[in-house]
Design a protein around this motif. Structure first.
Motif, PDB file in Angstrom:
ATOM      1  N   GLU A   1      19.972 -26.776 -12.620  1.00 45.58           N
ATOM      2  CA  GLU A   1      18.619 -26.318 -12.981  1.00 45.58           C
ATOM      3  C   GLU A   1      17.753 -26.168 -11.737  1.00 45.58           C
ATOM      4  O   GLU A   1      17.843 -26.943 -10.797  1.00 45.58           O
ATOM      5  N   GLU A   2      16.917 -25.136 -11.760  1.00 44.30           N
ATOM      6  CA  GLU A   2      15.943 -24.923 -10.697  1.00 44.30           C
ATOM      7  C   GLU A   2      14.666 -24.403 -11.331  1.00 44.30           C
ATOM      8  O   GLU A   2      14.716 -23.653 -12.313  1.00 44.30           O
ATOM      9  N   GLN A   3      13.507 -24.773 -10.798  1.00 43.99           N
ATOM     10  CA  GLN A   3      12.244 -24.344 -11.330  1.00 43.99           C
ATOM     11  C   GLN A   3      11.514 -23.446 -10.325  1.00 43.99           C
ATOM     12  O   GLN A   3      10.910 -23.931  -9.364  1.00 43.99           O
ATOM     13  N   PRO A   4      11.589 -22.114 -10.521  1.00 44.77           N
ATOM     14  CA  PRO A   4      10.877 -21.196  -9.634  1.00 44.77           C
ATOM     15  C   PRO A   4       9.363 -21.295  -9.857  1.00 44.77           C
ATOM     16  O   PRO A   4       8.902 -21.768 -10.893  1.00 44.77           O
TER      17      PRO A   4
ATOM     18  N   THR B   1      14.444 -23.322 -29.317  1.00 42.47           N
ATOM     19  CA  THR B   1      14.287 -22.537 -28.089  1.00 42.47           C
ATOM     20  C   THR B   1      14.774 -21.106 -28.283  1.00 42.47           C
ATOM     21  O   THR B   1      14.185 -20.158 -27.751  1.00 42.47           O
TER      22      THR B   1
ATOM     23  N   VAL C   1       5.859 -20.241 -10.912  1.00 44.91           N
ATOM     24  CA  VAL C   1       5.351 -19.335 -11.948  1.00 44.91           C
ATOM     25  C   VAL C   1       3.830 -19.300 -11.845  1.00 44.91           C
ATOM     26  O   VAL C   1       3.174 -20.358 -11.794  1.00 44.91           O
TER      27      VAL C   1
ATOM     28  N   GLU D   1       2.312 -24.906 -23.988  1.00 44.92           N
ATOM     29  CA  GLU D   1       2.423 -24.902 -22.526  1.00 44.92           C
ATOM     30  C   GLU D   1       1.102 -25.316 -21.886  1.00 44.92           C
ATOM     31  O   GLU D   1       1.084 -26.070 -20.905  1.00 44.92           O
TER      32      GLU D   1
END
Length: 444
Positions: free
Chosen positions: A438-441, A342, A443, A326
């Motif tokens: 899909e959604e990317q909150p 995953t 972080v 990451e």
């Protein structure tokens, strides 16, 4: 109830619980103590759970409280806990009937985390051979040293060596000496065999067997084996160096030893602290930074499908590779030219976070139940119990029955929890025929 017990993952905790209750009942018998006295239910329950969970924590003075029969029973419970109740039962079935049914093979697979069902018979024989060969080798070396070097009678030397060898290989910390192994901290003929036995027992049978089979070509090892073998080696080396740095000048621990004595004591303590439980240097007299180091090593523990506890070495280093990928912005997590699924990443994260929550909750509860117990002492005892290590800073005897019961529950959860939960996750994997948008909150 029949449908509930039919699944191996659900049956494993129940079998361990039944074994603990049987051990508790036997330890309450008067012949189990030296003074032929009645043992309270809480003391017997704590000791039986500690033995079955291969922890080694005790609320009694083990050599001066339990009789020969009691110590023999503790040894049997430790061996059963280390091998695994279901593995031991399958060994008996195999010996008597020469045959294993599919149901028994499934039960054994849940306990040993073996990959294939068809190789269970051969796996059992290899496990039994490995365990008893390692314990026999340690017993021979330690017996000779106690007999010839310390002028102990042969029978006493043999009994002491066999007891501590079984405890060491199964990563349990019961001792026949009131001060543990403090008297042998600088003796490499006693401390090193027990430390090496604890390391081998803490690697796990899948990783150990593959490493031996492919010892000439480590590059061909599976990812789990690489993480376990190299990760365990890195933890021992790092831990020994850090321990020496912290305790080098501490006159109450290794500061009074010469250089070889410091190295032997540090290596042995770190090797055993990862879940072995023997006290080689006085734990209560260590510096605070050493306590932090030991807490971290205990929490990580040993290898999967081993006699060790903790979140497991492979889980810890797999999460380290996830973080590294990451940070570098890699699309995949790779270890040794292999892409990690995953699902495995999610399982490792789940086990680690659940373990953190259990330790944090147990620490807060123990502090609330006990007056004037320092935070570091509560954290140390809770981590030691959950990771089935067995080290203590010396506060167990002062805990109330409620505090001792809390540690008993943590030892039980630590022995069956991570394994059972990890297996349940793997067996409950399912596929959906659809996926949500899909959604990317945000972080961080």
């Amino acid at each position: 109830m029949r449908r509930f017990l039919r699944h191996p993952v659900r049956l494993v905790p129940l079998v361990f619980l039944v074994a603990i209750l049987i051990g508790t009942g036997l330890l309450m018998l008067r012949p189990m103590t030296i003074e032929y006295q009645h043992t309270s239910f809480m003391t017997a329950l704590f000791t039986a759970t500690s033995a079955i969970s291969v922890t080694g924590l005790t609320v009694t003075d083990t050599p001066n409280y339990w009789s020969g029969s009691g110590l023999a029973l503790i040894t049997v419970l430790t061996q059963l806990g280390g091998l695994g109740i279901l593995t031991g039962a399958a060994l008996v079935i195999l010996t008597v009937s020469r045959r294993l049914g599919l149901h028994n093979r499934l039960l054994l697979r849940a306990e040993t985390a073996e990959y294939g069902i068809g190789d269970v018979r051969r796996l059992l024989l290899r496990i039994a051979t490995t365990v008893f060969a390692c314990e026999l080798a340690m017993t021979v070396v330690v017996t000779g040293r106690l007999w010839l070097g310390y002028d102990q009678p042969f029978r006493q030397s043999l009994w002491s060596a066999a007891f501590h060898s079984i405890q060491a290989f199964n990563n349990c910390g019961f001792s026949l000496y009131p001060d543990g192994l403090l008297a042998f901290s600088r003796d490499p003929w006693i401390s090193l065999p027990l430390a090496l036995g604890a390391i081998v027992g803490g690697l796990g049978f899948p990783a150990l067997f593959e490493a031996v089979r492919e010892w000439r070509q480590p590059a061909r090892w599976a990812v789990a084996t690489k993480l376990t073998i190299w990760g365990s080696a890195a933890l021992v080396v790092f831990g020994a160096v850090a321990f020496l740095s912290a305790e080098w000048a501490n006159p109450w621990t290794v500061g009074q030893y010469d250089v070889p004595g410091k190295v032997v004591a540090a290596f042995t303590q770190i090797a055993l602290a990862r879940t072995g439980g023997f006290e080689v240097v006085p734990t209560g007299l260590l510096r605070e930074e050493s306590h932090v180091l030991l807490i971290g090593l205990m929490f990580i523990g040993g290898g999967s499908a081993s006699t060790a506890g903790g979140i497991k070495v492979s889980t810890f280093f797999l999460l380290a590779f996830v973080i590294w990928a990451e940070v570098r912005g890699e699309p995949d997590v790779t270890v040794g030219h292999r892409r990690i699924a995953t699902a495995s990443q999610r399982q490792a994260l789940t086990v680690a976070l659940l373990s953190v929550a259990i330790v944090a909750g147990g620490t807060a509860t123990l502090i609330a139940m006990t007056d004037k117990l320092p935070f570091y002492a509560a954290l140390f005892e809770v981590t030691s119990a959950f990771s089935t290590t067995g080290l203590s800073v010396g506060v167990l005897s002062s805990l109330s029955d409620g505090g001792q019961f809390l540690l008993t529950v943590l030892m039980y959860v630590g022995r069956v929890g991570p394994l059972t939960f990890g297996s349940a996750i793997a067996l409950n994997t399912r596929r959906r025929l659809y996926r949500y948008p899909e959604e990317q909150p945000i972080v961080g």
